[in-house]
Design an enzyme around this catalytic site. Sequence first.
Site, PDB file in Angstrom:
ATOM      1  N   GLY A  96       0.683  -1.154  -0.060  1.00 16.77           N
ATOM      2  CA  GLY A  96      -0.022   0.029   0.140  1.00 16.77           C
ATOM      3  C   GLY A  96       0.806   1.300  -0.024  1.00 16.77           C
ATOM      4  N   SER A 169      -4.052   9.106   7.716  1.00 20.52           N
ATOM      5  CA  SER A 169      -3.208   8.105   7.052  1.00 20.52           C
ATOM      6  C   SER A 169      -1.720   8.847   6.500  1.00 20.52           C
ATOM      7  CB  SER A 169      -4.021   7.506   6.053  1.00 20.52           C
ATOM      8  OG  SER A 169      -2.936   7.146   4.911  1.00 20.52           O
ATOM      9  N   ASP A 322       0.157  -0.566  12.932  1.00 21.62           N
ATOM     10  CA  ASP A 322       0.798  -1.940  12.466  1.00 21.62           C
ATOM     11  C   ASP A 322       1.010  -2.896  13.722  1.00 21.62           C
ATOM     12  OD1 ASP A 322       0.209  -0.926  10.009  1.00 21.62           O
ATOM     13  OD2 ASP A 322       2.498  -0.194   9.780  1.00 21.62           O
ATOM     14  N   ARG A 395       2.111  -9.382   9.036  1.00 22.42           N
ATOM     15  CA  ARG A 395       1.934  -9.090  10.395  1.00 22.42           C
ATOM     16  C   ARG A 395       1.030 -10.139  11.290  1.00 22.42           C
ATOM     17  NH1 ARG A 395       5.220  -4.716  10.463  1.00 22.42           N
ATOM     18  NH2 ARG A 395       4.834  -3.171   8.808  1.00 22.42           N
TER      19      ARG A 395
END
Length: 445
Positions: A96, A169, A322, A395
Amino acid sequence: MSRRLHSASPLRGSIVVPGDKSISHRALLCNALAPGQARIDGFLPSEDCLRTMDCLRAYGVGFDYDPASPTTVVVRSPGRDAFTAPDRVLDCGNSGTSMRLLAGLAAGLDLPTTLDGDESLRSRPMDRVLQPLAAMGATVKGRDGDRLAPLHISGGRLTPFRGALQVASAQVKSAIILAALAADGPSSIEEIAPTRDHTEILLRAMGARLQRTPLDGGRSRIEIEPGAPLHPIDLTVPGDISAAAFWLVAGSIVPDSEIRLLGVGVNPTRAGVIDILTAMGADITSDHLRTVGGEPVADLLVRATDLHATTIDGDLVTRAIDELPVLAVAAAVAQGRTEVRDAAELRVKESDRVASTVAMLRALGVAADACDDGFTIDGGAPLQGARMESRGDHRLAMAAAVAACVAGGPSEVVGDESVIVSYPHFWRDLDVLTQAPTQTAQALA
Ligand code: S3P
């Protein structure tokens, strides 16, 4: 492929944490804007960062990259004004960051660019980046009402961006900053929550006229005046706190563990995982604080201790976005009920991380419930060995491996190869710290 794991003996030893993924992308991308040559040390040679490198090659940027010494890269660029039109689709793979930052770069070029990615990336929202770029005057097109990749972008004559971001973001913020460098006047971007500021730090060091004004709640306003010549910059990439997070949690929850993590980036916009674990009672100390590549870096020492539940919401979420899957593993072991809220963004990551994290915890026998913007975990009961699906999400695979270290029986992580996206040596480092080789096996399908 899958990997069989057994509950671990204590994790002990030192790890040099791999280079930061976000900064590695930006080191390539920002240096590509400037004519000349830059050397990057500590680069993360993961699949995602190599996608960014390959995409930039399509514009005529050269890289000296030797897989035999993959943490050093030399960028040789003609500079953005001398880029050539790509003669192929730019394949961003699973990344991304590659797609959204390259979208911002492409908006500032009068060169038609097509960006595409794998099945996961094709399902992730891209309107959040296409809309502001279109408002600045770029021509943009995507699938399904300009929401999804593949994306077709061309631009070159942009008007400034002035306003607030619609999402918290850093990828969207960075895309707009990159486009703003090509606008015909000064831009102003207001954050709605604090997000990682690596793009701002790097571009300022390269000579960009970029000002930051602190606002309430840790947010910033970023003002960019285009036109200043950018110069390439040599830099060393700090260790990735998002990779260190797996060892911070494993070192906290596997009894008698003690792990030293060397050279970890502790930029406050990224260090939420330390704050959250500390609030849960973790024993984490830092020393040798220094500046590397314009970023704060420290060595961290984590020792096992009993954890208790906490609440994760507000800016803690953006500062640890994350790390929430592995923090969920910490919460499963901690005494009490942990609530994660304000984290709807998790639903649009490499997998729907609300659903995939809760499924992982339930497989381990943990009482966990999803809600729209997070999850609730009742921790403290023993974890059972489990077969855990990574759903192709790096992850998730690594969080599952940490959970397996404390589970009462053997576990299996399905899709173990996905770690290549951000931490290619994860399994080796786990073996080193546990002093016990893990076993790969064909997925039992
Ligand atoms: C990143 C920003 C975050 C993060 C991602 C990397 C970056 O995404 O989840 O792994 O390098 O800018 P968002 O910007 O979508 O929150």
